[in-house]
Design an enzyme around this catalytic site. Structure first.
Site, PDB file in Angstrom:
ATOM      1  N   LYS A  34       0.860  -1.179   0.000  1.00 49.87           N
ATOM      2  CA  LYS A  34       0.000   0.000   0.000  1.00 49.87           C
ATOM      3  C   LYS A  34       0.896   1.229   0.000  1.00 49.87           C
ATOM      4  O   LYS A  34       1.755   1.381   0.861  1.00 49.87           O
ATOM      5  CB  LYS A  34      -0.886   0.005   1.242  1.00 49.87           C
ATOM      6  CG  LYS A  34      -1.839   1.194   1.283  1.00 49.87           C
ATOM      7  CD  LYS A  34      -2.743   1.150   2.495  1.00 49.87           C
ATOM      8  CE  LYS A  34      -2.106   1.733   3.715  1.00 49.87           C
ATOM      9  NZ  LYS A  34      -1.952   3.196   3.715  1.00 49.87           N
ATOM     10  N   ASP A  61      -3.321   4.436  -1.717  1.00 43.38           N
ATOM     11  CA  ASP A  61      -4.242   4.888  -0.659  1.00 43.38           C
ATOM     12  C   ASP A  61      -4.185   6.402  -0.498  1.00 43.38           C
ATOM     13  O   ASP A  61      -3.516   6.909   0.396  1.00 43.38           O
ATOM     14  CB  ASP A  61      -3.817   4.163   0.636  1.00 43.38           C
ATOM     15  CG  ASP A  61      -4.616   4.551   1.858  1.00 43.38           C
ATOM     16  OD1 ASP A  61      -5.765   4.976   1.711  1.00 43.38           O
ATOM     17  OD2 ASP A  61      -4.072   4.411   2.979  1.00 43.38           O
ATOM     18  N   LYS A  63      -7.137   8.345  -0.558  1.00 47.91           N
ATOM     19  CA  LYS A  63      -8.395   8.764   0.094  1.00 47.91           C
ATOM     20  C   LYS A  63      -8.927  10.084  -0.476  1.00 47.91           C
ATOM     21  O   LYS A  63      -9.036  11.086   0.239  1.00 47.91           O
ATOM     22  CB  LYS A  63      -8.194   8.904   1.603  1.00 47.91           C
ATOM     23  CG  LYS A  63      -7.694   7.641   2.302  1.00 47.91           C
ATOM     24  CD  LYS A  63      -7.692   7.831   3.808  1.00 47.91           C
ATOM     25  CE  LYS A  63      -7.185   6.645   4.560  1.00 47.91           C
ATOM     26  NZ  LYS A  63      -5.738   6.401   4.428  1.00 47.91           N
ATOM     27  N   ASP A  66     -13.260  15.337  -2.730  1.00 51.33           N
ATOM     28  CA  ASP A  66     -13.341  16.666  -3.357  1.00 51.33           C
ATOM     29  C   ASP A  66     -14.645  16.707  -4.149  1.00 51.33           C
ATOM     30  O   ASP A  66     -15.458  15.783  -4.058  1.00 51.33           O
ATOM     31  CB  ASP A  66     -12.108  16.884  -4.262  1.00 51.33           C
ATOM     32  CG  ASP A  66     -11.746  18.362  -4.403  1.00 51.33           C
ATOM     33  OD1 ASP A  66     -12.679  19.192  -4.519  1.00 51.33           O
ATOM     34  OD2 ASP A  66     -10.545  18.695  -4.399  1.00 51.33           O
ATOM     35  N   THR A 122      -9.976   4.212  11.244  1.00 58.16           N
ATOM     36  CA  THR A 122      -9.785   3.347  12.429  1.00 58.16           C
ATOM     37  C   THR A 122      -9.141   4.104  13.597  1.00 58.16           C
ATOM     38  O   THR A 122      -9.070   3.584  14.706  1.00 58.16           O
ATOM     39  CB  THR A 122      -8.937   2.115  12.063  1.00 58.16           C
ATOM     40  OG1 THR A 122      -7.906   2.526  11.165  1.00 58.16           O
ATOM     41  CG2 THR A 122      -9.761   1.052  11.404  1.00 58.16           C
ATOM     42  N   ARG A 212       2.852  -0.747  10.711  1.00 56.93           N
ATOM     43  CA  ARG A 212       3.875  -0.752  11.753  1.00 56.93           C
ATOM     44  C   ARG A 212       4.175  -2.131  12.332  1.00 56.93           C
ATOM     45  O   ARG A 212       5.313  -2.392  12.718  1.00 56.93           O
ATOM     46  CB  ARG A 212       3.483   0.240  12.855  1.00 56.93           C
ATOM     47  CG  ARG A 212       3.694   1.673  12.409  1.00 56.93           C
ATOM     48  CD  ARG A 212       2.988   2.663  13.282  1.00 56.93           C
ATOM     49  NE  ARG A 212       1.545   2.633  13.063  1.00 56.93           N
ATOM     50  CZ  ARG A 212       0.693   3.496  13.616  1.00 56.93           C
ATOM     51  NH1 ARG A 212       1.147   4.435  14.417  1.00 56.93           N
ATOM     52  NH2 ARG A 212      -0.605   3.415  13.348  1.00 56.93           N
TER      53      ARG A 212
END
Ligand code: C5P
Length: 238
Positions: A34, A61, A63, A66, A122, A212
């Site tokens: 990603k 990714d 996101k 607009d 999240t 991570r």
């Protein structure tokens, strides 16, 4: 039609050289990745090109959120990069989500990237929804509502936490991709709604994104393989 891979490694690194070096050093050749804002805003399309040349399946990714016309035109450009998965914020509304899909189709027809809609990040919980966004409903309610809007807009799936994957999978034809994955002994960092790969799979996630937990592991490759196996084994058993 493109397909969703079971595990995407979030390349949350400050620049392309560091990201590519990490993949090389840890023997993570060709794994699905990603690319998020941090890396894309630094390197632009060249990082996508390099990762594609090395055989990686890419979830870009960014996101998008607009006005519909801007999103349609932006999606046309993203489709031309040849990525496999892209996303928008469901909060942009149905007109925007439909425009996103239209842009992808204009550029790539049936070979277009999969389109996902981010429901509630999240890192957010009910307190943020109520106090900051003034949304007087539970996270699950909000996610379910955005899922309905995504279906109405012809989006392929949503991004949600594992806690809401089950309710999304009870709807018709929506893929569920879930970030916020942690190993049982791992640090939660800024994520509020987290789960292990096994639980993600049990709850019906089609795909997980892990950053991570792999990037900061002592043995990134072993951790990646362990996560992938835990997620897929659970999938085969359920
Ligand atoms: O390090 P960690 O596994 O928490 O990384 C999660 C990745 O998934 C980050 O790149 C983050 O931007 C992304 N993400 C998320 N929540 C969403 C959508 C994407 O955490 N709703």
């Amino acid at each position: 039609m493109k397909k969703l891979e079971p595990v995407y490694f979030a390349l949350d690194f400050e620049d392309g050289e560091t990201a590519l070096q990490f993949l090389k050093e840890h023997g993570l050749h060709g794994i699905p990745v990603k690319v998020g804002m941090e890396l894309f805003y630094r390197e632009g399309p060249s990082i996508v090109k390099q990762l594609k040349e090395q055989g990686h399946n890419i979830f870009l990714d960014l996101k998008l959120h607009d006005i519909p016309e801007t999103v349609r035109r932006a999606m046309r450009n993203l489709a031309h990069l040849g990525v496999d998965v892209v996303n928008v914020h469901a909060q942009g509304g149905t007109e925007m989500m439909k425009a996103a899909r239209k842009g992808l189709e204009e550029a790539s027809g049936d070979a277009r990237p999969l389109l996902l809609a981010v429901t509630v990040l999240t890192s957010m919980d009910r307190r943020v929804l109520e106090k900051e966004l003034r949304l007087d409903r539970s996270v699950a309610d909000a996610v379910s509502h955005y899922g309905d809007l995504a279906i109405e807009s012809g989006v392929d799936g949503v991004v949600c936490s594992v806690e809401e994957a089950g309710l999304i999978k009870r709807k018709e034809k929506l893929l569920a991709l879930t970030p916020g994955i942690r190993l049982s002994d791992g640090d939660r960092h800024d994520q509020k709604r987290v789960a292990t790969p096994e639980v993600a799979s049990d709850q019906g996630s089609d795909s997980i994104v892990v950053g991570r937990a792999i990037r900061d592991a002592k043995h990134p490759k072993a951790t990646y393989l362990h996560i992938k196996e835990a997620f897929e084994n659970e999938l085969h058993h359920s």
